[in-house]
Design a protein around this motif. Structure first.
Motif, PDB file in Angstrom:
ATOM      1  N   VAL A   1       0.841  -1.216   0.000  1.00  0.00           N
ATOM      2  CA  VAL A   1       0.000   0.000   0.000  1.00  0.00           C
ATOM      3  C   VAL A   1       0.868   1.255   0.000  1.00  0.00           C
ATOM      4  CG1 VAL A   1      -1.662   1.314   1.371  1.00  0.00           C
ATOM      5  CG2 VAL A   1      -1.976  -1.138   1.081  1.00  0.00           C
ATOM      6  N   THR A   2       1.863   1.295   0.916  1.00  0.00           N
ATOM      7  CA  THR A   2       2.713   2.495   0.978  1.00  0.00           C
ATOM      8  C   THR A   2       3.561   2.614  -0.294  1.00  0.00           C
ATOM      9  OG1 THR A   2       4.327   1.223   2.255  1.00  0.00           O
ATOM     10  CG2 THR A   2       2.833   2.652   3.490  1.00  0.00           C
ATOM     11  N   GLY A   3       3.959   1.483  -0.838  1.00  0.00           N
ATOM     12  CA  GLY A   3       4.752   1.507  -2.080  1.00  0.00           C
ATOM     13  C   GLY A   3       3.958   2.092  -3.237  1.00  0.00           C
ATOM     14  N   ILE A   4       2.688   1.702  -3.332  1.00  0.00           N
ATOM     15  CA  ILE A   4       1.831   2.251  -4.396  1.00  0.00           C
ATOM     16  C   ILE A   4       1.692   3.762  -4.205  1.00  0.00           C
ATOM     17  CG2 ILE A   4      -0.554   2.321  -5.254  1.00  0.00           C
ATOM     18  CD1 ILE A   4      -0.631  -0.748  -4.644  1.00  0.00           C
ATOM     19  N   MET A   5       1.495   4.183  -2.958  1.00  0.00           N
ATOM     20  CA  MET A   5       1.362   5.622  -2.692  1.00  0.00           C
ATOM     21  C   MET A   5       2.651   6.365  -3.086  1.00  0.00           C
ATOM     22  SD  MET A   5      -0.432   5.478   0.997  1.00  0.00           S
ATOM     23  CE  MET A   5      -2.133   5.910   1.201  1.00  0.00           C
ATOM     24  N   LEU A   6       3.769   5.794  -2.743  1.00  0.00           N
ATOM     25  CA  LEU A   6       5.042   6.449  -3.083  1.00  0.00           C
ATOM     26  C   LEU A   6       5.233   6.511  -4.599  1.00  0.00           C
ATOM     27  CD1 LEU A   6       7.404   4.816  -0.409  1.00  0.00           C
ATOM     28  CD2 LEU A   6       6.604   7.176  -0.459  1.00  0.00           C
ATOM     29  N   ALA A   7       4.772   5.474  -5.283  1.00  0.00           N
ATOM     30  CA  ALA A   7       4.959   5.419  -6.741  1.00  0.00           C
ATOM     31  C   ALA A   7       4.244   6.565  -7.464  1.00  0.00           C
ATOM     32  CB  ALA A   7       4.479   4.072  -7.284  1.00  0.00           C
ATOM     33  N   PHE A   8       3.176   7.075  -6.835  1.00  0.00           N
ATOM     34  CA  PHE A   8       2.459   8.197  -7.457  1.00  0.00           C
ATOM     35  C   PHE A   8       3.325   9.447  -7.552  1.00  0.00           C
ATOM     36  CE2 PHE A   8      -1.539   5.936  -6.210  1.00  0.00           C
ATOM     37  CZ  PHE A   8      -2.071   5.856  -7.494  1.00  0.00           C
ATOM     38  N   TYR A   9       4.317   9.541  -6.677  1.00  0.00           N
ATOM     39  CA  TYR A   9       5.132  10.760  -6.634  1.00  0.00           C
ATOM     40  C   TYR A   9       6.585  10.520  -7.047  1.00  0.00           C
ATOM     41  CZ  TYR A   9       1.274  12.994  -4.267  1.00  0.00           C
ATOM     42  OH  TYR A   9       0.044  13.522  -3.977  1.00  0.00           O
ATOM     43  N   PHE A  10       6.989   9.268  -7.154  1.00  0.00           N
ATOM     44  CA  PHE A  10       8.393   8.968  -7.426  1.00  0.00           C
ATOM     45  C   PHE A  10       8.717   9.159  -8.900  1.00  0.00           C
ATOM     46  CE2 PHE A  10      11.785   5.810  -8.390  1.00  0.00           C
ATOM     47  CZ  PHE A  10      12.794   6.432  -7.669  1.00  0.00           C
ATOM     48  N   ASP A  11       9.856   9.775  -9.162  1.00  0.00           N
ATOM     49  CA  ASP A  11      10.326   9.990 -10.528  1.00  0.00           C
ATOM     50  C   ASP A  11      11.533   9.069 -10.750  1.00  0.00           C
ATOM     51  OD1 ASP A  11      11.570  10.813 -12.832  1.00  0.00           O
ATOM     52  OD2 ASP A  11      11.615  12.940 -12.324  1.00  0.00           O
ATOM     53  N   PRO A  12      11.368   7.985 -11.507  1.00  0.00           N
ATOM     54  CA  PRO A  12      12.459   7.021 -11.627  1.00  0.00           C
ATOM     55  C   PRO A  12      13.527   7.432 -12.641  1.00  0.00           C
ATOM     56  CG  PRO A  12      10.560   6.198 -12.778  1.00  0.00           C
ATOM     57  CD  PRO A  12      10.160   7.524 -12.209  1.00  0.00           C
ATOM     58  N   SER A  13      14.130   8.570 -12.432  1.00  0.00           N
ATOM     59  CA  SER A  13      15.237   8.987 -13.291  1.00  0.00           C
ATOM     60  C   SER A  13      16.341   9.542 -12.405  1.00  0.00           C
ATOM     61  CB  SER A  13      14.774  10.075 -14.266  1.00  0.00           C
ATOM     62  OG  SER A  13      14.562  11.287 -13.577  1.00  0.00           O
TER      63      SER A  13
END
Lengths: 321, 349
Positions: free
Chosen positions: B51-63
């Motif tokens: 759940v927290t990982g999905i939430m973080l993924a909304f804001y994470f920029d993988p570059s």
């Protein structure tokens, strides 16, 4: 539900929490740890300094053959609105008369410099400054001073600079709040940009440059001429040996005046405290967001011009406790 | 509610299996032993991580250009971002601890023995996947710690004889750490590993239900082995209370000690001393004692030996005896490993 279960869980939670929260008020090397207090006041003798860890920072000249500078003892506290930094360093002489005029009874000579202290903070997450410190922003590593520059590698890379000058800003209890930008627009003399605002020192020289233009209207040989208190030079009021300040000072207003200071010199030591809001609301200032640690560098100038100063050699960290 | 339930049941046929799952009889000796809660707690921890990982993924920029700033934004500017990242960060450590404790309980109770070998093997794989989560997640903030630890970690993989170079290039997506590395680690962290762990958990739970709980090992628990309570609400309540306690602990840790974020990665930095996350410290320390020439061998042999012995365990220890105090070899071996791992970890701190 086993009765043993809850006590075990609670005990584990307490033990882990204690581990997480524990820790004496000490700072790792090269780290200035700001301690949270109820009201962070700009008072060098305030009792809260007893709980703020001291960090000693060695300073060295960029010219490796030059003499090392003093060790700076730093402390910091903060509250919900402001951060206060206390800096202390040894200095054999108090120099607060930059470009001051000395009257010998018939003519003036202009000379003198000032003691200074500066801190710079990157206004973004810049990898190179964070790992190498001032070496990437304030100085090239070239031993040739002519090749030194002050500034950043890109227009997106800016540094917030707090520059205390014993003569030009210290006398009005301020710090010159400045910034550095990209180096392609920078030379060694124009590298620093001033934050937006008005005020500051105005050179006190006659049109021919041979004498001061003004003197203090209240006390002819005062160390400070505040803007509005100046009167035209009247040598009849001066004795031989009188010293007239080299600048007329108007306190900074606007973003350039965000950082207030109070300094004392006694027993061969400067004690400087300065404060700034964590967030000034100005685009040319860094916003501090505790507990986010911020890298920084510092420099100290002993009665010196721009290049003759000593700087921290490694990246320093402002942490928050 | 029952009308809606009936409506769904008639169309999906799920009512029976769900009732079967919830009414599963749990032996009282299991329900009353706190050690049996570790498996459920690990599952809850995984769900929290998801759940927290999905939430973080909304804001994470993988570059490499954006990753650090996005994590910085989550941590210091996004409302409650510090909490979500804190739970995810401390949760990863908690998950390693819980998996390890759950496996130790299984080990000391000999729950790996016939016919539960597959359950043990999926458990070993779950441990491996949990550690892989930690390894891949460490790089994502693209800070100094993650960058240099990953550089060393992939170098260790690169020292594997014969296939090392290929392995390192596969992990990094090239000779150096960069966009390709971040993309691969991110994809592995949010796609490949979650799929693997979900599958393994499903097999693990299915096996657990298929074989039932492992036999009791003490006289007291044997006496209770004929008494049962239904999985719902008894066991579920245990897990729910434990899960809430765990969540409270993670919230507290996140609030008192923000999830760390070092300064941004500087590939040209010459003086950063890389250190792995705490659960890899024992391995990092162990490699220090290996002479340089033997390091490639050790980098392969140590993990191979640890995971190999874990995989082979149910096929080596096939005796009927399940009480640890009657099995000195396996008990002493486990204690030896625990002491070595804790000792090396402490030395590396």
């Amino acid at each position: 539900m086993n009765a043993k279960f809850l006590p075990i869980l609670i005990a584990s939670a307490i033990a882990l929490s204690a581990c997480a929260g524990a820790g004496p008020a000490t700072s790792p090397p090269n780290t200035l740890t700001a301690v949270k207090v109820d009201a962070a006041a700009m008072d060098a003798a305030a009792s809260f300094w007893a709980n703020a860890p001291k960090t000693e920072i060695a300073t060295k000249a960029a010219d490796k053959s030059a003499k090392d500078g003093p060790k700076i003892t730093l402390q910091a506290v903060y509250d919900s609105k402001n951060v206060v930094v206390r800096a202390e360093w040894a200095d054999s002489t108090e120099n607060t008369t930059r470009n001051a005029w000395t009257y010998n009874g018939t003519a003036f000579t202009r000379a003198g410099a000032q003691d200074r202290f500066a801190m710079n903070f990157p206004m973004g997450n810049y990898a190179s400054f964070s790992s190498k410190g001032c070496a990437v922003a304030c100085h090239s590593t070239d031993p040739d001073e002519a090749k030194w520059w002050m500034g950043s590698e890109s227009p997106d890379e800016r540094y917030d600079v707090w520059h205390w000058k014993s003569s030009e800003t210290g006398l009005v209890n301020q710090v010159d709040d400045q910034w550095w930008g990209p180096k392609d627009t920078i030379t060694s003399t124009t590298g620093r940009k001033n934050d937006a605002g008005t005020g500051g020192p105005v050179t006190n020289a006659s049109a021919d440059g041979k004498s001061p233009k003004f003197m203090n209207g209240k006390a002819p040989d005062a160390k400070l001429i505040l803007s509005g208190e100046e009167i035209p030079l009247d040598v009849t009021k001066l004795k031989a040996g009188a010293v007239i300040p080299g600048y007329v000072l108007a306190p900074f207003k606007g973003s350039r005046g965000d950082v207030a200071s109070k300094a004392t010199f006694a027993n061969g030591k400067w004690v400087l405290v300065f404060t700034r809001p964590l967030s000034t609301g100005n685009a040319d200032d860094l916003v501090f967001t505790p507990p986010k640690a911020v890298p920084f560098g510092l420099a100290v100038f002993d009665n010196a011009g721009d290049n003759d100063h000593t700087v921290s050699q490694e990246v320093l960290t402002l942490a928050w406790k | 509610m029952s009308k809606i339930g009936d409506w769904i049941d008639k169309r999906t046929g799920l009512g029976g299996p769900i009732r079967g799952f919830l009414n599963y009889p749990v032996p009282k000796y299991v329900h009353q032993n706190v050690l049996y809660i570790l498996g459920g707690l690990t599952l809850i921890m995984f769900m929290l991580q998801a759940v927290t990982g999905i939430m973080l993924a909304f804001y994470f920029d993988p570059s490499p250009e954006g990753a650090y700033n996005s994590v910085d934004f989550i941590t210091y500017q996004l409302p409650l971002g510090w909490l979500i990242r804190g739970i995810h960060h401390y949760g990863s450590g908690a998950m390693v601890i819980l998996v390890a404790l759950h496996m130790l309980r299984t080990y000391f109770f000999s729950a790996y023995k016939k016919p539960r070998e597959i359950n043990w093997l999926t458990g070993v794989l779950l441990l491996f996947v949990t550690l892989a989560f930690g390894f891949t997640g460490y790089l994502l903030p693209w800070d100094q710690k993650g960058y240099w630890a990953t550089r060393v970690g992939t170098q260790i993989a690169g020292s594997v004889p014969l296939i090392g170079d290929t392995l390192m290039q596969l992990m990094r997506g090239g000779p150096n750490l960069g966009q390709a590395t971040l993309t691969r680690f991110y994809a592995t962290h949010i796609l490949l590993l979650p799929a693997m762990i979900a599958l393994l958990i499903a097999v693990h739970i299915f096996q657990l239900r298929y074989h039932g709980m492992s036999p009791a090992i003490t006289e007291k628990s044997k006496a209770q082995s004929k008494s049962f309570v239904p999985f719902f609400p008894y066991w579920v309540l245990n897990d729910a209370i434990a899960g809430l306690g765990l969540l409270a602990l993670l919230v507290f840790l996140s609030a008192t000690q923000r999830a760390p974020l070092e300064f941004p990665a500087d590939p040209t930095s010459g003086n950063f001393v890389p250190r792995p996350e705490w659960y890899f410290l024992f391995y990092y320390q162990a490699l220090k004692y290996v002479p340089g020439a033997l390091e490639p061998v050790a980098t392969v042999l140590i993990p191979l030996f640890i995971f190999g012995s874990m995989i082979l365990l149910p096929f080596i220890d096939k005796g009927e005896e399940r009480r640890p105090w009657k099995k000195p070899v396996t008990t002493i071996a486990a204690i030896f490993y625990i002491v070595v791992i804790i000792g090396f970890t402490v030395l590396a701190l």
